[in-house]
Each structure stands twice: as structure tokens, then as C-alpha cells.
Design an enzyme around this catalytic site. Structure first.
Site, PDB file in Angstrom:
ATOM      1  N   TYR A  84      14.404 -20.141 -36.551  1.00 16.89           N
ATOM      2  CA  TYR A  84      14.988 -18.862 -36.148  1.00 16.89           C
ATOM      3  C   TYR A  84      14.007 -18.179 -35.208  1.00 16.89           C
ATOM      4  O   TYR A  84      12.806 -18.153 -35.473  1.00 16.89           O
ATOM      5  CB  TYR A  84      15.225 -17.987 -37.380  1.00 16.89           C
ATOM      6  CG  TYR A  84      15.732 -16.584 -37.091  1.00 16.89           C
ATOM      7  CD1 TYR A  84      14.910 -15.479 -37.311  1.00 16.89           C
ATOM      8  CD2 TYR A  84      17.028 -16.367 -36.632  1.00 16.89           C
ATOM      9  CE1 TYR A  84      15.372 -14.189 -37.072  1.00 16.89           C
ATOM     10  CE2 TYR A  84      17.493 -15.069 -36.385  1.00 16.89           C
ATOM     11  CZ  TYR A  84      16.657 -13.994 -36.600  1.00 16.89           C
ATOM     12  OH  TYR A  84      17.099 -12.715 -36.350  1.00 16.89           O
TER      13      TYR A  84
ATOM     14  N   ASP B  28       6.725 -20.209 -30.972  1.00 21.60           N
ATOM     15  CA  ASP B  28       7.146 -18.922 -31.528  1.00 21.60           C
ATOM     16  C   ASP B  28       6.240 -18.622 -32.715  1.00 21.60           C
ATOM     17  O   ASP B  28       6.452 -19.127 -33.820  1.00 21.60           O
ATOM     18  CB  ASP B  28       8.617 -18.977 -31.938  1.00 21.60           C
ATOM     19  CG  ASP B  28       9.056 -17.671 -32.581  1.00 21.60           C
ATOM     20  OD1 ASP B  28      10.249 -17.537 -32.917  1.00 21.60           O
ATOM     21  OD2 ASP B  28       8.197 -16.779 -32.775  1.00 21.60           O
TER      22      ASP B  28
ATOM     23  N   LYS C 224       5.314  -8.992 -35.875  1.00 21.09           N
ATOM     24  CA  LYS C 224       4.893  -8.790 -37.265  1.00 21.09           C
ATOM     25  C   LYS C 224       3.446  -8.311 -37.394  1.00 21.09           C
ATOM     26  O   LYS C 224       3.133  -7.145 -37.187  1.00 21.09           O
ATOM     27  CB  LYS C 224       5.165 -10.081 -38.061  1.00 21.09           C
ATOM     28  CG  LYS C 224       6.665 -10.434 -38.111  1.00 21.09           C
ATOM     29  CD  LYS C 224       6.939 -11.672 -38.916  1.00 21.09           C
ATOM     30  CE  LYS C 224       8.360 -12.169 -38.732  1.00 21.09           C
ATOM     31  NZ  LYS C 224       9.344 -11.521 -39.590  1.00 21.09           N
TER      32      LYS C 224
HETATM   33  P1  KE4 Z   1      12.160  -9.601 -35.136  1.00 20.39           P
HETATM   34  O1  KE4 Z   1      13.106  -9.359 -34.002  1.00 20.39           O
HETATM   35  O2  KE4 Z   1      12.876  -9.563 -36.486  1.00 20.39           O
HETATM   36  O3  KE4 Z   1      10.916  -8.714 -35.111  1.00 20.39           O
HETATM   37  O4  KE4 Z   1      11.559 -11.082 -34.968  1.00 20.39           O
HETATM   38  C1  KE4 Z   1      12.471 -12.162 -34.853  1.00 20.39           C
HETATM   39  C2  KE4 Z   1      11.763 -13.438 -35.259  1.00 20.39           C
HETATM   40  C3  KE4 Z   1      11.334 -14.305 -34.276  1.00 20.39           C
HETATM   41  N1  KE4 Z   1      10.677 -15.447 -34.588  1.00 20.39           N
HETATM   42  C4  KE4 Z   1      10.404 -15.757 -35.873  1.00 20.39           C
HETATM   43  C5  KE4 Z   1       9.670 -17.033 -36.175  1.00 20.39           C
HETATM   44  C6  KE4 Z   1      10.814 -14.899 -36.922  1.00 20.39           C
HETATM   45  O5  KE4 Z   1      10.537 -15.230 -38.205  1.00 20.39           O
HETATM   46  C7  KE4 Z   1      11.503 -13.716 -36.612  1.00 20.39           C
HETATM   47  C8  KE4 Z   1      12.015 -12.765 -37.691  1.00 20.39           C
HETATM   48  N2  KE4 Z   1      11.843 -13.202 -39.031  1.00 20.39           N
HETATM   49  C9  KE4 Z   1      12.807 -12.682 -39.987  1.00 20.39           C
HETATM   50  C10 KE4 Z   1      12.459 -13.297 -41.344  1.00 20.39           C
HETATM   51  N3  KE4 Z   1      13.077 -14.538 -41.541  1.00 20.39           N
HETATM   52  C11 KE4 Z   1      12.818 -11.194 -40.040  1.00 20.39           C
HETATM   53  C12 KE4 Z   1      13.570 -10.608 -41.212  1.00 20.39           C
HETATM   54  C13 KE4 Z   1      14.888 -10.020 -40.798  1.00 20.39           C
HETATM   55  O6  KE4 Z   1      15.596 -10.622 -39.960  1.00 20.39           O
HETATM   56  O7  KE4 Z   1      15.213  -8.948 -41.357  1.00 20.39           O
END
Ligand code: KE4
Length: 427
Positions: free
Chosen positions: A144, A239, A267
Site C-alpha cells: 500500500y 516507499d 509518519k
Molecule cells: P498517509 O497518506 O496515510 O500519510 O501515508 C500513506 C502510506 C504510504 N506508504 C506506506 C508504506 C504506508 O504505510 C502508508 C499509510 N499507512 C497506513 C497504515 N497501513 C496508514 C493508516 C491509515 O490509512 O489510516
């Protein structure tokens, strides 16, 4: 466990927000029950609006590597807020955080700050397309990268695993530019490059997957990806939104000794405030507006509060912290493996540093197909058993859990005891 206030707030939220949440996974859809509304958190614990206290192994999905409300981070934010919250003009703290990130990651010569991991990955792919003049992107099933259109894609039925939308609203034309490969399966990548290599702008991967549960890439697999991208003129994008400064002081690329062309972060670099970043070699990053033709912008990018929180957080991500996180992670893993050896039930575990997943399957989990074999109902029962015992885990089998510098050996032992108790109760 008292949940009256969370239930009342969730009923209100359902009238105001789609699914009652501002991000889908928080709705407890994968585990059932009412999502708990958190009132405050400190160190390794969170307290919900009904006064229930939990040891937090979610850590806000990764940012809270120091634990909640670390005094240095709180002081940095409160110090910055007194001077105003946003200027829409450059500020010194943007240089400071950029330098901290670049100094730690050898593959970076320049970075651009954005406001989320999604913005970072979306922008990195647009940059790769602008830099190479190509349109195709290779991603992996189970990985993801945020909710950008090019990433909300699942394998189509086509022989070449051309993507189809995994979300409504993603145009088929966009989905068709994304190709799907299998994690830890270099042959699946080789086949795509052999068929369409001249059209591939970038291959993007979570070097340690965290979004199908924690699954580390094999070192030879990552080395093979580097070779294939170089051979075909595609950019290798790591990523590291989740792994950046989580699994190693230099991120997963430091752990593996790999050199991607572009990297994305989020993060931890915001210390809990909204920050993302993408970066790479100067000759690539100079393609980004205003100096280059690839456009990307953001009102709150480089926001002074977020920069202050990120600087304070990274300043504390030192050798002592990583040594402590590895010791705690090792204690947890040894404990879980001891439980597995006792034959308590079908269980598996992956861990990289302070990022881990306990899988409810008897198989080793090395890829997406293994994850699909997990008993998600059993995970749901374990999640709620743990919650009742004061342990807050990610509300999905397909997520990673996290340790922080605020966790202790006793916190680890409490998680192990709750797991053993759950498994005993199954028989
Ligand atoms: P954000 O847009 O949520 O800040 O980041 C997206 C993203 C991009 N790349 C990786 C490897 C990620 O894990 C994420 C976001 N992770 C999720 C947890 N699985 C955020 C939690 C959520 O979607 O509420």
C-alpha cells in the site's frame, strides 16, 4: 469494558463522517465492534474517553517511535506555535528537517516536504514519469502506498497482470498504467520488464511491507529489483513512509544496503504531525517545480509546527533508541516463538526491528498469498481479547504493529501473557 462514551461519540460521528471515521481502517471493520475514541496518550499508553487504559502497540500506525507526548516533541511544538502556525513562505526549520533526513540517507541529495505519505508517493511517481518520459508503474500485490489513483489497483485477469481499479472512482485508463507483480517473486517482475520494460517509469515497493502485515523483502529480491530497474532505465522507488527511520537509522535502504533512485517518507519524520517527503539524487529532484517541469505544491508543506516536531523526533532517533527497540523486539519475538514451539495453535510471526505482525496461520508468511491464508476471524477474536486485557493492537490482521522508546520489558511480557491466555482459551 465500559464503552458508553465511545459508543455515543461513534453514533454522532456516523452522522458526520463517512463510516464515522477520517480513515477507513480506524472503523474496526476488520475486527468488529465499536471503535474506541481516544482521549489522551502518554508514553506507551493511551486512555479512551471511558477511562480505559491501554498499552499501545499501534503507535498511530508508525509515527510514535518515541512514544506519545514525548516532552522534547511537545516542547518543540509549543515553542513553535507561539510564533505562529503557518506563513506560506520559507522558514529555517524546513532546512533543518531536510538536512536531518538527507544526512541520514546516503541516496538522498535533495528532498521536497509534503503533508502526507500519500502526497509523497503520488509526487514521486509523477516525478518518475516526468523524468523518464514513460507512463507505466510496477507495484506489488499487498503493498500500500497511500490512496493515489495509480496505487488503488489490483491484479487484472490479463496475462500481464495489467491493473484494474481496486476502488471506485479510479479511471480504467489510469489503472491500465499500473502493472502488478508479486512480492518476493523476482520472476514476476522480470516477466513485466521483459514484456513492457521500455514503458516502465518506476517500480515502487515497501522494502519491508507493513500493509499486508509485516513482511520483509528478501535481500536478493531487492538486489534483483535494483538490477532490473537499472537495466531497463526505470526508477527504483522505495516507499519508506513506514520503514523510514523505523527499521534502521537510515531506513530500510540502510538495513539492506540498497540504493533506490527515489525514496518516500512520512509518519516518523513528522513526529505525529502531518508530514511527508520524497527525495533522491539532485539531477532527478531538479525536475520538480519551480526549477523543473514536474509540478507539485502544497499550502502547508514545510509547516513550522510539523517541521519542529519532525526535527525533535529525528534528533532522538539515535543509537540508544534503536538498540532499545531491537532488544524489546527480540524479547517479544523470542516469547512468541516459544509459544509457537509449545504448539499452542497455528501462529506465525514476522519482525523487523520494532515493526512486527503476529499472523494467525501455521505457514511462514513471505508474500501476499500466505497472508490470504490467515484466519482473520481468529485474529479478530484475539484483537478483542487483548483490548479487554488493556492491550491495543492494530485492528486488522493485515497491518503492522509497533514498539516505541517508551515501551518496557513489562509491556512486552504483558502482550505475551495475553497471547498465551488467548491461545489457552481456544482449547
Ligand atoms: P498517509 O497518506 O496515510 O500519510 O501515508 C500513506 C502510506 C504510504 N506508504 C506506506 C508504506 C504506508 O504505510 C502508508 C499509510 N499507512 C497506513 C497504515 N497501513 C496508514 C493508516 C491509515 O490509512 O489510516
Amino acid at each position: 469494558m465500559k464503552q458508553e462514551r465511545s459508543q455515543a461519540l461513534f453514533e454522532e460521528a456516523l452522522r458526520l463522517l463517512p463510516g464515522g471515521v477520517n480513515s477507513p481502517v480506524r472503523a474496526f471493520g476488520a475486527v468488529g465492534g465499536t471503535p474506541l475514541f481516544i482521549d489522551h496518550a502518554d508514553g506507551a499508553t493511551m486512555v479512551d474517553v471511558d477511562g480505559n487504559t491501554f498499552i499501545d502497540f499501534l503507535g498511530s500506525w508508525g509515527p510514535m517511535i518515541l512514544g506519545h507526548a514525548h516532552p522534547d516533541v511537545t516542547a518543540a511544538i509549543t515553542g513553535a506555535v507561539a510564533g505562529g502556525t503557518s506563513f506560506g513562505a520559507p522558514g529555517e526549520l524546513e532546512n533543518r528537517l531536510a538536512q536531518l533526513i538527507i544526512d541520514r540517507v546516503p541516496a538522498l541529495e535533495m528532498v521536497r516536504m509534503v503533508n502526507s505519505g500519500t502526497e509523497a508517493t503520488m509526487s514521486a511517481i509523477r516525478l518518475a514519469r516526468g523524468y523518464t518520459g514513460r507512463d507505466k508503474v510496477i507495484k506489488f500485490e499487498g503493498c500500500y502506498h497511500g490512496h493515489g489513483d495509480s496505487f488503488l489497483i489490483k491484479a487484472g485477469s490479463g496475462a500481464l497482470t495489467t491493473g484494474v481499479p481496486s476502488s471506485a472512482g479510479v479511471p480504467a485508463a489510469v489503472a491500465g498504467e499500473t502493472l502488478l507483480a508479486r512480492f518476493n517473486d523476482l520472476d514476476s517482475v522480470q516477466a513485466l520488464f521483459q514484456a513492457q520494460g521500455s514503458e516502465v517509469a518506476a517500480l515502487i515497493i515497501e522494502p519491508v511491507a507493513g500493509n499486508m502485515g509485516c513482511i520483509p523483502a528478501g535481500a536478493a529480491f531487492l538486489a534483483g529489483l535494483r538490477e532490473l530497474c537499472t537495466q531497463h532505465g526505470a526508477l527504483l522507488v522505495f516507499d519508506e513512509v513506514m520503514t523510514g527511520f523505523r527499521v534502521h537509522p537510515q531506513g530500510a535502504q540502510g538495513l539492506y544496503g540498497s540504493t533506490p533512485d527515489l525514496s518516500t517518507f512520512g509518519k516518523i519524520i513528522g513526529g505525529g504531525l502531518p508530514v511527508g517527503a520524497y527525495g533522491g539524487r539532485r539531477e532527478i529532484m531538479q525536475q520538480v517545480a519551480p526549477v523543473g517541469p514536474v509540478y507539485q505544491a502544497g499550502t502547508l508543506s514545510g509547516n513550522p509546527l510539523a517541521m519542529a516536531a519532525g526535527c525533535a523526533t529525528l534528533a532522538l532517533c539515535d543509537g540508544n533508541l534503536y538498540a532499545k527497540l531491537e532488544a524489546l523486539g527480540r524479547r517479544l519475538e523470542d516469547g512468541v516463538r516459544k509459544i509457537i514451539r509449545r504448539g499452542a495453535g497455528e501462529l506465525s510471526m514476522n519482525r523487523v526491528g520494532s515493526m512486527f505482525t503476529i499472523f494467525f496461520t501455521g505457514r511462514d508468511v513471505a508474500g501476499y498469498a500466505d497472508v490470504l491464508g490467515c484466519d482473520t476471524d481468529r485474529f479478530g477474536r484475539f484483537f478483542h481479547h487483548a483490548l479487554e486485557k488493556g492491550i491495543y493492537l492494530p485492528p486488522s490482521q493485515f497491518e503492522a504493529a509497533f514498539l516505541s522508546g517508551a515501551h518496557t520489558e513489562d509491556h512486552i511480557d504483558q502482550l505475551l501473557a495475553v497471547l498465551a491466555d488467548f491461545l489457552k482459551g481456544e482449547h
